[in-house]
Design a protein around this motif. Structure first.
Motif, short mmCIF file in Angstrom:
data_model
loop_
_atom_site.label_atom_id
_atom_site.label_comp_id
_atom_site.label_asym_id
_atom_site.label_seq_id
_atom_site.Cartn_x
_atom_site.Cartn_y
_atom_site.Cartn_z
N HIS A 120 0.47 -1.05 -0.10
CA HIS A 120 0.22 0.16 0.23
C HIS A 120 0.60 1.64 -0.07
CE1 HIS A 120 -3.87 -2.30 0.63
NE2 HIS A 120 -3.16 -3.07 1.53
N SER A 121 2.59 1.20 0.30
CA SER A 121 3.06 2.32 -0.01
C SER A 121 2.39 3.22 -0.95
CB SER A 121 5.10 1.86 -0.40
OG SER A 121 4.90 2.99 -0.34
N ARG A 122 2.67 4.76 -0.57
CA ARG A 122 1.87 5.23 -1.89
C ARG A 122 3.49 6.37 -2.60
NH1 ARG A 122 -1.17 8.43 2.47
NH2 ARG A 122 0.59 8.09 3.91
N GLU A 123 3.23 6.39 -4.18
CA GLU A 123 3.68 7.23 -5.28
C GLU A 123 3.60 8.55 -4.47
OE1 GLU A 123 4.92 7.04 -9.44
OE2 GLU A 123 3.10 5.52 -8.78
N LEU A 150 7.33 3.94 1.77
CA LEU A 150 8.83 3.31 1.44
C LEU A 150 9.92 3.85 1.39
CD1 LEU A 150 7.41 -0.40 0.39
CD2 LEU A 150 8.34 -0.08 2.23
N SER A 151 10.55 3.98 2.11
CA SER A 151 12.01 4.37 1.65
C SER A 151 12.86 3.95 1.08
CB SER A 151 12.97 4.85 3.00
OG SER A 151 12.77 5.58 3.98
N CYS A 152 12.57 2.46 0.40
CA CYS A 152 13.30 2.26 -0.59
C CYS A 152 12.64 1.05 -1.08
CB CYS A 152 14.57 1.14 0.17
SG CYS A 152 15.26 2.29 0.77
N PRO A 153 12.60 0.01 -1.94
CA PRO A 153 11.54 -0.52 -2.63
C PRO A 153 11.50 -1.86 -1.90
CG PRO A 153 13.58 -0.52 -4.49
CD PRO A 153 13.44 0.12 -3.14
N GLY A 154 10.75 -2.60 -1.45
CA GLY A 154 9.93 -4.12 -1.38
C GLY A 154 11.83 -5.30 -1.85
N PRO A 155 11.73 -6.87 -1.54
CA PRO A 155 12.56 -7.54 -2.27
C PRO A 155 13.00 -7.62 -3.49
CG PRO A 155 10.93 -8.80 -0.78
CD PRO A 155 10.68 -7.07 -1.18
N GLU A 164 14.17 4.98 -4.97
CA GLU A 164 14.01 5.17 -6.92
C GLU A 164 12.83 5.92 -7.35
OE1 GLU A 164 13.27 0.65 -7.32
OE2 GLU A 164 11.39 1.05 -7.24
N ALA A 165 12.58 7.26 -6.71
CA ALA A 165 11.38 8.50 -7.19
C ALA A 165 12.63 9.81 -7.39
CB ALA A 165 10.31 8.46 -6.12
N VAL A 166 13.75 9.30 -6.75
CA VAL A 166 14.96 10.40 -6.47
C VAL A 166 15.55 9.83 -7.10
CG1 VAL A 166 16.97 10.58 -5.46
CG2 VAL A 166 14.01 11.12 -4.20
N PHE A 174 25.55 6.43 -9.28
CA PHE A 174 25.98 5.45 -9.22
C PHE A 174 25.05 4.29 -10.35
CE2 PHE A 174 26.93 6.98 -4.96
CZ PHE A 174 27.35 6.85 -4.86
N ASP A 175 24.60 3.92 -10.68
CA ASP A 175 24.30 3.26 -11.76
C ASP A 175 22.79 2.57 -10.97
OD1 ASP A 175 25.22 0.49 -10.42
OD2 ASP A 175 25.51 -0.45 -11.50
N SER A 176 22.15 2.83 -10.04
CA SER A 176 21.37 2.25 -9.03
C SER A 176 21.34 2.91 -7.81
CB SER A 176 21.13 0.71 -8.78
OG SER A 176 21.95 0.64 -7.65
N TRP A 177 19.39 2.56 -7.94
CA TRP A 177 18.96 3.56 -6.36
C TRP A 177 19.70 3.05 -4.89
CZ3 TRP A 177 16.78 1.03 -2.34
CH2 TRP A 177 16.61 -0.13 -3.19
N ASP A 178 19.80 2.23 -4.66
CA ASP A 178 20.42 1.43 -3.60
C ASP A 178 21.53 1.99 -3.60
OD1 ASP A 178 21.18 -0.14 -6.13
OD2 ASP A 178 22.09 -1.32 -4.07
N LYS A 179 22.73 2.53 -4.17
CA LYS A 179 23.49 3.23 -3.93
C LYS A 179 23.21 4.12 -3.94
CE LYS A 179 26.18 -0.21 -6.98
NZ LYS A 179 26.69 -0.52 -8.14
N MET A 180 22.13 4.48 -3.46
CA MET A 180 22.47 6.77 -2.38
C MET A 180 21.61 6.42 -1.22
SD MET A 180 19.83 7.97 -6.19
CE MET A 180 19.84 9.55 -5.65
#
Length: 396
Positions: A120-123, A150-155, A164-166, A174-180
Protein backbone atom coordinates in the motif's frame (compact mmCIF):
# COMPACT_ATOMS: atom_id res chain seq x y z
CA UNK A 1 -3.73 16.51 18.99
CA UNK A 2 -3.91 20.07 20.22
CA UNK A 3 -0.36 21.38 20.32
CA UNK A 4 0.48 22.85 23.69
CA UNK A 5 4.16 23.77 23.53
CA UNK A 6 3.58 27.25 24.95
CA UNK A 7 0.33 26.76 26.78
CA UNK A 8 1.49 27.71 30.23
CA UNK A 9 2.23 24.25 31.63
CA UNK A 10 4.27 24.80 34.82
CA UNK A 11 7.95 24.34 34.05
CA UNK A 12 10.02 21.88 36.04
CA UNK A 13 12.86 23.64 37.82
CA UNK A 14 14.31 20.69 39.70
CA UNK A 15 17.92 19.84 38.90
CA UNK A 16 18.16 16.44 40.45
CA UNK A 17 21.25 14.60 39.16
CA UNK A 18 20.65 11.50 37.02
CA UNK A 19 19.64 8.45 39.04
CA UNK A 20 21.03 5.10 37.95
CA UNK A 21 18.20 2.60 38.35
CA UNK A 22 20.25 -0.50 37.78
CA UNK A 23 23.77 -1.54 36.92
CA UNK A 24 24.11 -4.94 35.29
CA UNK A 25 27.75 -5.21 34.35
CA UNK A 26 28.44 -5.95 30.73
CA UNK A 27 24.75 -6.33 29.96
CA UNK A 28 24.36 -2.52 30.31
CA UNK A 29 20.69 -2.74 31.21
CA UNK A 30 20.10 0.57 32.87
CA UNK A 31 17.47 3.23 32.81
CA UNK A 32 18.77 6.68 33.68
CA UNK A 33 16.21 9.30 34.56
CA UNK A 34 16.90 12.95 35.34
CA UNK A 35 14.75 16.04 35.83
CA UNK A 36 15.84 19.24 34.10
CA UNK A 37 14.36 22.46 32.80
CA UNK A 38 12.83 21.92 29.36
CA UNK A 39 13.55 24.45 26.60
CA UNK A 40 10.42 26.30 25.56
CA UNK A 41 11.21 26.34 21.84
CA UNK A 42 12.30 23.84 19.25
CA UNK A 43 15.37 24.96 17.29
CA UNK A 44 14.78 25.55 13.58
CA UNK A 45 17.29 26.68 10.96
CA UNK A 46 15.67 26.02 7.57
CA UNK A 47 12.21 27.60 7.50
CA UNK A 48 9.79 25.47 5.50
CA UNK A 49 6.07 25.84 4.96
CA UNK A 50 3.94 23.07 6.38
CA UNK A 51 4.02 20.30 3.77
CA UNK A 52 0.83 18.32 3.34
CA UNK A 53 0.41 14.91 1.74
CA UNK A 54 -1.99 15.99 -1.00
CA UNK A 55 -1.43 14.29 -4.32
CA UNK A 56 -0.41 10.71 -3.75
CA UNK A 57 -1.02 8.10 -6.41
CA UNK A 58 -1.94 4.77 -4.87
CA UNK A 59 -0.51 1.76 -6.66
CA UNK A 60 -1.46 -1.45 -4.94
CA UNK A 61 0.66 -4.47 -5.80
CA UNK A 62 -0.92 -7.89 -6.03
CA UNK A 63 -1.12 -10.18 -3.05
CA UNK A 64 1.54 -12.85 -2.75
CA UNK A 65 0.75 -16.34 -1.42
CA UNK A 66 1.48 -16.58 2.29
CA UNK A 67 3.62 -19.51 3.41
CA UNK A 68 2.06 -21.73 6.09
CA UNK A 69 2.00 -20.06 9.49
CA UNK A 70 4.50 -21.97 11.68
CA UNK A 71 3.11 -23.41 14.88
CA UNK A 72 6.06 -25.48 16.13
CA UNK A 73 7.89 -24.33 19.29
CA UNK A 74 10.89 -22.13 18.56
CA UNK A 75 12.94 -23.47 21.50
CA UNK A 76 14.22 -26.95 22.17
CA UNK A 77 16.42 -28.43 24.88
CA UNK A 78 19.92 -29.58 24.00
CA UNK A 79 22.70 -31.42 25.82
CA UNK A 80 25.34 -28.72 26.15
CA UNK A 81 28.07 -31.21 27.05
CA UNK A 82 28.10 -32.19 23.37
CA UNK A 83 29.08 -28.63 22.44
CA UNK A 84 31.57 -27.93 25.20
CA UNK A 85 29.31 -25.53 27.14
CA UNK A 86 29.45 -27.23 30.49
CA UNK A 87 29.10 -24.14 32.69
CA UNK A 88 26.49 -22.70 34.99
CA UNK A 89 24.84 -20.49 32.37
CA UNK A 90 24.41 -23.44 30.02
CA UNK A 91 22.66 -25.32 32.79
CA UNK A 92 20.49 -22.36 33.80
CA UNK A 93 19.47 -21.61 30.20
CA UNK A 94 19.22 -25.01 28.46
CA UNK A 95 16.81 -24.03 25.66
CA UNK A 96 18.13 -23.36 22.14
CA UNK A 97 16.56 -21.86 19.01
CA UNK A 98 15.38 -24.26 16.32
CA UNK A 99 16.78 -22.65 13.13
CA UNK A 100 14.15 -24.15 10.82
CA UNK A 101 11.29 -22.80 12.92
CA UNK A 102 13.02 -19.42 13.07
CA UNK A 103 13.32 -19.21 9.28
CA UNK A 104 9.70 -20.27 8.83
CA UNK A 105 8.50 -17.61 11.28
CA UNK A 106 10.52 -14.87 9.61
CA UNK A 107 9.41 -15.84 6.09
CA UNK A 108 5.78 -15.87 7.18
CA UNK A 109 5.94 -12.47 8.93
CA UNK A 110 7.80 -10.78 6.07
CA UNK A 111 5.26 -12.04 3.54
CA UNK A 112 2.43 -10.92 5.82
CA UNK A 113 3.94 -7.43 6.15
CA UNK A 114 4.36 -7.12 2.39
CA UNK A 115 0.73 -8.10 1.84
CA UNK A 116 -0.82 -6.04 4.60
CA UNK A 117 1.43 -2.98 4.59
CA UNK A 118 4.21 -2.55 2.02
CA UNK A 119 2.03 -3.06 -1.04
CA UNK A 120 0.00 0.00 0.00
CA UNK A 121 3.05 2.29 -0.24
CA UNK A 122 2.04 5.54 -1.89
CA UNK A 123 3.82 6.95 -4.92
CA UNK A 124 4.90 10.60 -4.75
CA UNK A 125 4.12 12.59 -7.93
CA UNK A 126 6.97 14.64 -9.39
CA UNK A 127 5.71 18.03 -8.23
CA UNK A 128 5.15 16.69 -4.75
CA UNK A 129 8.65 15.23 -4.72
CA UNK A 130 10.22 18.55 -5.72
CA UNK A 131 8.26 20.40 -3.04
CA UNK A 132 9.72 18.10 -0.40
CA UNK A 133 13.36 19.00 -1.05
CA UNK A 134 14.77 20.60 2.10
CA UNK A 135 18.42 20.86 1.12
CA UNK A 136 20.49 20.00 -1.96
CA UNK A 137 24.10 20.42 -3.05
CA UNK A 138 26.38 18.74 -5.55
CA UNK A 139 26.71 15.60 -3.46
CA UNK A 140 23.57 15.07 -1.37
CA UNK A 141 19.87 15.76 -1.20
CA UNK A 142 17.71 15.97 1.94
CA UNK A 143 13.97 15.39 1.58
CA UNK A 144 10.96 15.49 3.86
CA UNK A 145 9.63 11.94 3.39
CA UNK A 146 5.86 11.59 3.76
CA UNK A 147 4.27 9.07 6.08
CA UNK A 148 2.90 6.07 4.18
CA UNK A 149 5.70 5.80 1.62
CA UNK A 150 8.53 3.25 1.73
CA UNK A 151 12.06 4.60 1.86
CA UNK A 152 13.25 1.79 -0.41
CA UNK A 153 11.47 -0.81 -2.56
CA UNK A 154 10.55 -4.31 -1.51
CA UNK A 155 12.78 -7.32 -2.15
CA UNK A 156 11.86 -7.44 -5.83
CA UNK A 157 11.31 -3.69 -6.26
CA UNK A 158 7.57 -3.89 -6.79
CA UNK A 159 6.42 -1.10 -4.44
CA UNK A 160 6.52 2.70 -4.92
CA UNK A 161 9.24 4.25 -2.79
CA UNK A 162 11.25 7.42 -2.21
CA UNK A 163 14.67 6.07 -3.23
CA UNK A 164 13.67 5.04 -6.74
CA UNK A 165 11.70 8.25 -7.25
CA UNK A 166 14.73 10.37 -6.34
CA UNK A 167 17.04 8.26 -8.52
CA UNK A 168 14.79 8.55 -11.56
CA UNK A 169 14.29 12.29 -11.18
CA UNK A 170 17.67 13.56 -9.99
CA UNK A 171 20.09 10.81 -11.04
CA UNK A 172 23.46 10.05 -9.44
CA UNK A 173 26.98 8.82 -10.12
CA UNK A 174 25.71 5.33 -9.39
CA UNK A 175 23.94 2.87 -11.63
CA UNK A 176 21.10 2.12 -9.19
CA UNK A 177 19.04 3.69 -6.41
CA UNK A 178 20.36 1.46 -3.60
CA UNK A 179 23.81 3.06 -3.66
CA UNK A 180 22.21 6.43 -2.91
CA UNK A 181 20.79 5.25 0.43
CA UNK A 182 22.83 5.88 3.61
CA UNK A 183 19.98 5.49 6.11
CA UNK A 184 16.26 4.73 6.06
CA UNK A 185 13.05 5.79 7.70
CA UNK A 186 10.24 3.33 8.32
CA UNK A 187 7.26 3.48 6.00
CA UNK A 188 5.15 4.92 8.85
CA UNK A 189 7.72 7.59 9.76
CA UNK A 190 7.67 10.99 8.10
CA UNK A 191 10.50 13.48 8.05
CA UNK A 192 14.07 14.17 7.02
CA UNK A 193 15.96 11.59 4.98
CA UNK A 194 19.39 12.00 3.36
CA UNK A 195 20.31 10.52 -0.03
CA UNK A 196 23.67 10.84 -1.81
CA UNK A 197 24.29 11.63 -5.47
CA UNK A 198 28.06 11.18 -5.72
CA UNK A 199 30.78 8.87 -4.43
CA UNK A 200 32.22 11.68 -2.33
CA UNK A 201 28.79 12.19 -0.78
CA UNK A 202 28.56 8.48 0.01
CA UNK A 203 32.03 8.45 1.60
CA UNK A 204 31.41 11.48 3.81
CA UNK A 205 27.81 10.73 4.79
CA UNK A 206 28.41 7.00 5.23
CA UNK A 207 31.27 7.72 7.61
CA UNK A 208 29.21 10.32 9.48
CA UNK A 209 26.40 7.84 10.09
CA UNK A 210 28.78 5.02 11.08
CA UNK A 211 30.62 7.21 13.57
CA UNK A 212 27.40 8.88 14.81
CA UNK A 213 28.52 12.40 13.96
CA UNK A 214 25.03 13.17 12.69
CA UNK A 215 22.52 14.54 15.15
CA UNK A 216 18.93 13.40 14.53
CA UNK A 217 15.86 14.43 16.46
CA UNK A 218 12.34 13.09 16.19
CA UNK A 219 9.03 14.37 17.50
CA UNK A 220 6.43 11.86 18.64
CA UNK A 221 3.22 11.43 20.54
CA UNK A 222 3.40 8.59 23.06
CA UNK A 223 0.64 6.90 25.05
CA UNK A 224 -0.16 8.37 28.45
CA UNK A 225 1.44 11.22 30.35
CA UNK A 226 5.12 10.66 31.09
CA UNK A 227 6.01 11.32 34.70
CA UNK A 228 9.53 12.68 34.20
CA UNK A 229 10.36 15.62 31.98
CA UNK A 230 13.60 14.22 30.63
CA UNK A 231 15.46 10.95 30.65
CA UNK A 232 17.64 8.42 28.87
CA UNK A 233 16.42 4.92 28.13
CA UNK A 234 19.43 2.62 28.14
CA UNK A 235 18.51 -0.94 27.22
CA UNK A 236 20.49 -3.22 24.86
CA UNK A 237 18.58 -4.65 21.91
CA UNK A 238 18.85 -7.81 19.84
CA UNK A 239 16.87 -9.32 16.99
CA UNK A 240 13.93 -11.28 18.38
CA UNK A 241 14.10 -14.93 17.34
CA UNK A 242 10.56 -15.50 18.62
CA UNK A 243 9.04 -12.63 16.61
CA UNK A 244 11.34 -11.94 13.65
CA UNK A 245 12.15 -9.54 12.05
CA UNK A 246 11.38 -7.33 15.06
CA UNK A 247 13.66 -6.32 17.94
CA UNK A 248 13.53 -7.04 21.68
CA UNK A 249 15.48 -6.14 24.80
CA UNK A 250 18.52 -8.39 25.08
CA UNK A 251 18.89 -10.60 28.14
CA UNK A 252 21.39 -13.31 29.03
CA UNK A 253 18.68 -15.94 28.70
CA UNK A 254 17.90 -14.94 25.12
CA UNK A 255 21.56 -14.62 24.16
CA UNK A 256 22.20 -18.16 25.38
CA UNK A 257 19.33 -19.46 23.26
CA UNK A 258 21.46 -18.64 20.19
CA UNK A 259 24.50 -20.66 21.28
CA UNK A 260 25.62 -23.30 18.75
CA UNK A 261 23.97 -21.54 15.80
CA UNK A 262 25.81 -20.17 12.76
CA UNK A 263 24.73 -17.97 9.82
CA UNK A 264 24.57 -21.17 7.77
CA UNK A 265 21.90 -22.54 10.14
CA UNK A 266 19.62 -19.48 10.14
CA UNK A 267 20.45 -17.99 6.75
CA UNK A 268 21.68 -14.62 8.07
CA UNK A 269 24.17 -12.89 10.36
CA UNK A 270 21.86 -10.34 11.98
CA UNK A 271 20.23 -12.74 14.43
CA UNK A 272 23.60 -13.89 15.77
CA UNK A 273 25.11 -10.47 16.39
CA UNK A 274 26.00 -9.63 19.95
CA UNK A 275 23.60 -7.41 21.82
CA UNK A 276 23.67 -3.78 20.75
CA UNK A 277 23.95 -1.05 23.36
CA UNK A 278 21.15 1.42 22.71
CA UNK A 279 20.47 4.85 24.15
CA UNK A 280 17.34 6.95 23.54
CA UNK A 281 17.10 10.43 25.01
CA UNK A 282 13.65 11.93 25.48
CA UNK A 283 12.41 15.41 26.46
CA UNK A 284 8.81 16.23 27.15
CA UNK A 285 7.49 19.11 25.05
CA UNK A 286 3.92 19.03 26.38
CA UNK A 287 1.37 16.74 27.97
CA UNK A 288 -1.67 16.80 25.70
CA UNK A 289 -4.80 14.94 24.65
CA UNK A 290 -5.62 13.15 21.40
CA UNK A 291 -9.35 12.65 20.93
CA UNK A 292 -9.75 13.26 24.65
CA UNK A 293 -7.10 10.66 25.59
CA UNK A 294 -3.84 11.53 27.41
CA UNK A 295 -0.67 11.60 25.29
CA UNK A 296 2.77 13.15 25.71
CA UNK A 297 4.54 15.11 22.97
CA UNK A 298 8.26 14.35 23.16
CA UNK A 299 11.49 15.10 21.36
CA UNK A 300 13.49 11.89 20.86
CA UNK A 301 17.20 11.67 20.14
CA UNK A 302 18.38 8.31 18.90
CA UNK A 303 21.93 8.38 20.20
CA UNK A 304 22.84 4.98 18.80
CA UNK A 305 20.45 4.75 15.83
CA UNK A 306 19.64 1.02 15.93
CA UNK A 307 16.93 -0.66 13.88
CA UNK A 308 13.48 0.01 15.44
CA UNK A 309 15.22 1.42 18.51
CA UNK A 310 12.74 4.19 19.29
CA UNK A 311 9.72 1.92 18.87
CA UNK A 312 11.11 -0.87 21.05
CA UNK A 313 12.51 1.41 23.76
CA UNK A 314 9.31 3.42 24.21
CA UNK A 315 7.12 0.32 24.24
CA UNK A 316 9.38 -1.25 26.87
CA UNK A 317 9.26 1.93 28.94
CA UNK A 318 5.46 1.75 28.98
CA UNK A 319 4.73 4.65 26.62
CA UNK A 320 4.54 3.20 23.09
CA UNK A 321 4.34 5.58 20.14
CA UNK A 322 0.71 6.34 19.36
CA UNK A 323 -0.44 4.33 16.33
CA UNK A 324 2.45 1.85 16.45
CA UNK A 325 0.74 -1.37 15.37
CA UNK A 326 3.98 -3.38 15.55
CA UNK A 327 5.48 -2.62 18.98
CA UNK A 328 2.33 -1.19 20.55
CA UNK A 329 -0.47 -3.10 22.25
CA UNK A 330 -1.44 -6.28 20.37
CA UNK A 331 1.27 -5.78 17.74
CA UNK A 332 3.32 -8.33 15.83
CA UNK A 333 6.43 -7.65 17.93
CA UNK A 334 6.85 -9.01 21.45
CA UNK A 335 4.95 -6.88 24.00
CA UNK A 336 6.98 -4.72 26.39
CA UNK A 337 10.19 -5.31 24.48
CA UNK A 338 9.91 -9.02 25.16
CA UNK A 339 10.30 -8.60 28.93
CA UNK A 340 8.21 -10.30 31.60
CA UNK A 341 6.57 -8.28 34.38
CA UNK A 342 9.42 -9.23 36.71
CA UNK A 343 12.05 -8.20 34.16
CA UNK A 344 10.28 -4.90 33.52
CA UNK A 345 10.31 -4.13 37.24
CA UNK A 346 14.02 -4.89 37.38
CA UNK A 347 15.27 -3.39 34.11
CA UNK A 348 12.81 -0.60 33.24
CA UNK A 349 10.78 0.32 36.33
CA UNK A 350 8.09 2.90 35.61
CA UNK A 351 5.09 3.24 37.96
CA UNK A 352 3.38 5.55 35.47
CA UNK A 353 3.17 3.16 32.50
CA UNK A 354 0.24 3.81 30.16
CA UNK A 355 -2.59 1.36 31.01
CA UNK A 356 -3.38 -1.28 28.39
CA UNK A 357 -6.95 -0.06 27.90
CA UNK A 358 -5.63 3.44 27.13
CA UNK A 359 -3.11 2.02 24.66
CA UNK A 360 -5.92 0.12 22.88
CA UNK A 361 -8.13 3.21 22.64
CA UNK A 362 -5.31 5.33 21.26
CA UNK A 363 -4.41 2.69 18.69
CA UNK A 364 -8.02 2.58 17.52
CA UNK A 365 -8.25 6.38 17.41
CA UNK A 366 -5.00 7.00 15.52
CA UNK A 367 -4.85 7.68 11.80
CA UNK A 368 -1.06 7.30 11.52
CA UNK A 369 2.03 6.41 13.51
CA UNK A 370 2.79 9.63 15.37
CA UNK A 371 6.53 9.98 14.82
CA UNK A 372 8.38 12.46 12.61
CA UNK A 373 12.11 13.02 11.92
CA UNK A 374 12.20 16.77 12.40
CA UNK A 375 15.87 17.79 12.69
CA UNK A 376 19.25 16.90 11.15
CA UNK A 377 22.69 18.35 11.76
CA UNK A 378 25.74 17.08 9.88
CA UNK A 379 29.03 18.06 8.25
CA UNK A 380 28.74 19.44 4.71
CA UNK A 381 29.75 16.78 2.18
CA UNK A 382 31.48 19.35 -0.07
CA UNK A 383 33.21 21.40 2.64
CA UNK A 384 34.18 19.54 5.82
CA UNK A 385 34.55 22.82 7.73
CA UNK A 386 30.90 23.76 7.14
CA UNK A 387 27.82 22.22 8.70
CA UNK A 388 24.26 21.76 7.52
CA UNK A 389 21.19 21.99 9.73
CA UNK A 390 17.73 21.08 8.42
CA UNK A 391 14.27 21.07 9.95
CA UNK A 392 10.92 19.78 8.75
CA UNK A 393 7.75 20.92 10.56
CA UNK A 394 5.94 18.19 12.47
CA UNK A 395 2.66 17.45 10.62
CA UNK A 396 0.66 16.51 13.73
Amino acid sequence: ATQQKDNGHPETTQNTPPITIREAGDMSMRLVVGLVLIPSAVVGFVPQSQLRQTSFVLKTASLEPLPPQPTNPILREEDESEHGHENENAKIYPLRVDPEVYKARQNYTLAKLRNEKDRHSREIPLEELKSRIIYEDEHIIVLNKPEGTLSCPGPVGEFPNLAEAVFKEFGSDFDSWDKMVVHRLGMDTSGLMVMVKTRKGMTVMGESFRTRRIKREYEALVCGHMEKDEGVIDLPLMKDYEFPPFMRVSTLKHQWALINLSPKHVGEKTLLQREKKCFTKYKVIAREELNGLPVTRVTLTSITGRYHQLNCHLATFGHPIVGDAAYGIGGDAAPNGGLSDEELEELAPNPNRAPEDLQKKLLEASDRVYIHAKYLHFRNSADSSAHVECTAPTPF
